[in-house]
Scaffold this motif. Structure first.
Motif, short mmCIF file in Angstrom:
data_model
loop_
_atom_site.label_atom_id
_atom_site.label_comp_id
_atom_site.label_asym_id
_atom_site.label_seq_id
_atom_site.Cartn_x
_atom_site.Cartn_y
_atom_site.Cartn_z
N THR A 192 -8.05 -5.49 -15.75
CA THR A 192 -8.99 -6.33 -15.46
C THR A 192 -8.32 -7.85 -15.05
N ALA A 193 -7.61 -8.05 -16.02
CA ALA A 193 -6.81 -9.30 -16.02
C ALA A 193 -5.87 -9.46 -14.69
N PHE A 194 -5.11 -8.22 -14.46
CA PHE A 194 -4.42 -8.14 -13.26
C PHE A 194 -5.15 -8.26 -11.93
N VAL A 195 -6.33 -7.64 -11.85
CA VAL A 195 -7.28 -7.38 -10.51
C VAL A 195 -7.98 -8.90 -10.75
N ASP A 196 -8.22 -9.49 -11.60
CA ASP A 196 -8.76 -10.68 -11.64
C ASP A 196 -7.74 -11.82 -10.75
N TYR A 197 -6.88 -11.64 -11.30
CA TYR A 197 -5.56 -12.68 -10.66
C TYR A 197 -5.67 -12.26 -8.97
N LEU A 198 -5.63 -11.05 -8.75
CA LEU A 198 -5.47 -10.58 -7.08
C LEU A 198 -6.86 -11.33 -6.38
N LEU A 199 -7.81 -11.27 -7.15
CA LEU A 199 -9.29 -11.61 -6.28
C LEU A 199 -8.97 -12.97 -6.46
N ARG A 200 -8.87 -13.81 -7.53
CA ARG A 200 -9.07 -15.35 -7.31
C ARG A 200 -7.89 -15.97 -6.79
N GLN A 201 -6.45 -15.27 -7.00
CA GLN A 201 -5.54 -16.29 -6.48
C GLN A 201 -4.92 -15.80 -5.30
N ALA A 202 -5.16 -14.30 -4.75
CA ALA A 202 -4.41 -13.97 -3.63
C ALA A 202 -5.46 -13.35 -2.57
N GLY A 203 -6.57 -13.35 -2.96
CA GLY A 203 -7.73 -13.40 -1.73
C GLY A 203 -7.87 -11.63 -1.70
N ALA A 204 -7.64 -10.76 -2.69
CA ALA A 204 -7.72 -9.34 -2.47
C ALA A 204 -9.13 -8.86 -2.22
N ASP A 205 -9.29 -7.66 -1.72
CA ASP A 205 -10.70 -6.98 -1.61
C ASP A 205 -10.71 -5.73 -2.32
N VAL A 206 -11.66 -5.71 -3.52
CA VAL A 206 -11.64 -4.69 -4.11
C VAL A 206 -12.19 -3.41 -3.51
N LEU A 207 -11.59 -2.07 -3.74
CA LEU A 207 -11.83 -1.09 -2.96
C LEU A 207 -12.32 0.05 -4.13
N ASP A 208 -12.64 1.18 -3.80
CA ASP A 208 -13.05 2.16 -4.92
C ASP A 208 -12.08 2.90 -5.66
N ARG A 209 -12.11 3.33 -6.73
CA ARG A 209 -11.08 4.03 -7.65
C ARG A 209 -9.93 3.15 -8.04
N GLY A 210 -10.32 1.97 -8.42
CA GLY A 210 -9.55 1.13 -8.94
C GLY A 210 -8.68 0.35 -8.03
N ALA A 211 -8.91 0.69 -6.52
CA ALA A 211 -7.88 0.17 -5.72
C ALA A 211 -8.07 -1.18 -5.23
N VAL A 212 -7.36 -2.07 -4.57
CA VAL A 212 -7.24 -3.30 -4.19
C VAL A 212 -6.56 -3.47 -3.03
N HIS A 213 -7.03 -4.12 -1.94
CA HIS A 213 -6.44 -4.33 -0.61
C HIS A 213 -5.88 -5.89 -0.51
N PHE A 215 -2.11 -8.39 0.40
CA PHE A 215 -1.03 -8.56 0.97
C PHE A 215 -0.44 -7.58 2.00
N GLY A 216 -1.59 -7.15 2.80
CA GLY A 216 -1.66 -5.99 3.70
C GLY A 216 -1.31 -4.76 3.29
N ARG A 217 -1.35 -4.30 2.00
CA ARG A 217 -1.23 -3.20 1.22
C ARG A 217 -2.35 -2.71 0.33
N THR A 218 -2.45 -1.45 0.21
CA THR A 218 -3.45 -1.12 -0.72
C THR A 218 -2.69 -0.66 -2.05
N VAL A 219 -3.12 -1.21 -3.35
CA VAL A 219 -2.48 -1.02 -4.32
C VAL A 219 -3.55 -0.34 -5.51
N ARG A 220 -3.47 0.77 -5.89
CA ARG A 220 -4.12 1.44 -7.03
C ARG A 220 -3.93 0.92 -8.25
N THR A 221 -4.96 0.74 -9.21
CA THR A 221 -4.64 0.46 -10.48
C THR A 221 -5.40 1.56 -11.41
N GLY A 222 -5.03 1.60 -12.68
CA GLY A 222 -5.71 2.53 -13.69
C GLY A 222 -5.20 2.38 -14.97
#
Length: 454
Positions: A192-213, A215-222
């Protein structure tokens, strides 16, 4: 199936037929021994130049290492990895330092690893990198045109965004981390700490299954909590040839043994633990002459000044506490600044009535799990566990303590030593059940399957 390629800062020295160590090495070796593959990383040698060494085969495993130059070792390993990243990842901001030249050295060694590995990677290989030394490794591979599936498992904690941002190069690190296809964490708090950084500081979009979009890429987290071989640990603890030395050691000590085993590191809360034991002795005098606290703390990173200071501090504290409380026939605190083989530690775990695992912050802490696994289920000991260890998310049947609360830890020691056997059995059974569900095999298989699945 495609080949598994494991990348870690160090490649463990292994010989065919030898037992594996705990943690990363055991999980990695099991996966590689089952299916074959390549293990790549630093040789542990510091030489005149950073150069690859000839590959060697151990059964179905190919080991491939590189030496590091003194400059690379100082900038990458002693500098940014352990002088900057390690303290910040463990919330010890005041102990961290930052130099841009060391960060450049960190990137340089990640690039070195990527260039060396790129010559050996086959198109369908799956690459699994490990830990905080390699945050930029996937980004280096991408720059070389490597498009394989690449995953990272972080064994340490991952801190809240405000803490991680104290590293001046935080944005470059995060962008580089997003070169991975899958990033695994020990706990949901870390993820959650990692995803929170991406949301607040990098403008990430949250997808399903722990994935975020991002920097032009889809990164999964688990979340993949690392475990232990429960039955293997218990078997090591019960083996007669192993038990003899532990039994002799146990007979030399007092009736009750409180045991701690930690690498000598400021994140482990050793000073606070010593203070808590001193408070225990002061507030529970009925335990005098009956209890021995044994702290095993193998030296770690002995060429780094911060670690040299810890060693001197603990040696002084141990002498002071024993000077205050020891009797002619009783030494309450035994501090051993050396390592012991697993065939000695596992039966010693089984002999201890209590195990103190009280880090200020830890990714998981496998000592806690090994202690529980080593216990006799009919007469188990009691685990006292820091609420800031990743293991506390699973082993909530332990006595959970705040490592900054010395009085609370002292009370927990007294409670553990007087706990009825029925309660001890109930707590032990609950923890074993969780540990079987989150075994080392499950950690390895889940991460590898998710990485391959894409």
């Amino acid at each position: 199936m495609s080949r598994l390629v494991v990348v870690s800062n160090r490649v463990a020295p292994i010989q065919e037929g030898e037992a594996t160590a705990g943690g990363l090495a055991a999980g990695v070796l099991d996966a590689l021994r089952q299916k074959g593959g390549l293990w790549f990383g630093w040789s542990g040698e510091v030489t005149d130049a950073s150069v690859p060494q000839p590959e060697r085969k151990v059964g179905p495993i190919t080991l491939f290492t590189v030496d590091l130059s003194r400059r690379d070792y100082d900038d990458f390993y002693r500098g940014f990895a352990n002088g900057t990243l390690w303290p910040v990842l463990h919330y010890q901001i005041g102990l961290g330092r930052f130099e841009w030249t060391e960060f450049e050295g960190y990137r340089r060694v990640n690039d070195l690893f990527a260039r060396a590995l790129a010559t050996m990677v086959e198109p369908d290989d799956v690459i699994w990198a490990h830990d905080y030394h390699l945050l930029c490794f996937a980004d280096s591979l991408r720059e070389l045109g490597i498009h394989n599936r690449v995953g990272l498992f972080i064994h340490t904690p991952f801190p809240a965004p405000g803490v991680f941002m104290t590293i001046p190069s935080h944005s470059e690190l995060i962008r580089s981390m997003c070169g991975y296809d899958l990033i695994g964490f020990q706990t949901e708090v870390d993820r959650t700490a990692f995803v929170d950084y991406l949301l607040r500081q990098a403008g990430a979009d949250v997808l399903d299954r722990g994935a975020v979009h991002v920097f032009g890429r889809t990164v999964r987290t688990g979340v993949y909590p690392i475990g232990v071989h429960v039955d293997e640990v218990r078997a090591q603890a019960e083996t007669p040839i192993n038990r003899r030395q532990a039994t002799r050691m146990r007979a030399f000590l007092m009736e009750r043994l409180i045991l701690s085993v930690d690498r000598l590191d400021y994140s482990k809360g050793l000073r606070q633990r010593f203070n808590a034991f001193e408070r225990f002795l002061a507030e529970y005098p009925a335990q005098h002459g009956l209890v021995t606290f044994m702290q095993i703390a193998p030296p770690s990173r002995s060429d780094i000044e911060t670690y040299q200071r810890i060693r001197l501090e603990l040696e002084g504290e141990a002498g002071r506490i024993n000077g205050r409380f020891a009797e002619v026939d009783w030494v309450p605190l035994r501090y051993l600044n050396r390592s012991f083989a697993r065939n000695v530690l596992m039966p010693l775990y089984a002999e201890a009535q209590t195990c103190l695992v009280t880090p200020l912050r830890d990714g998981m802490n496998l000592v806690a799990k090994e202690y529980v696994a080593a216990q006799d289920p009919d007469e188990p000991g009691v685990l006292i566990l820091s609420e800031f260890a990743g293991a506390a998310r699973e082993l909530d049947a332990a006595l959970l303590v705040n490592p900054y609360d010395e009085a609370g830890m002292a009370r927990a020691m007294d409670r553990a030593l007087s706990m009825p056997v029925e309660e001890r059995r109930e707590r032990h059974q609950a923890m074993i059940q969780v540990m079987r569900a989150n075994s080392l095999e499950r950690w390895r298989d889940r991460f590898e399957a998710d990485l391959r699945a894409g």
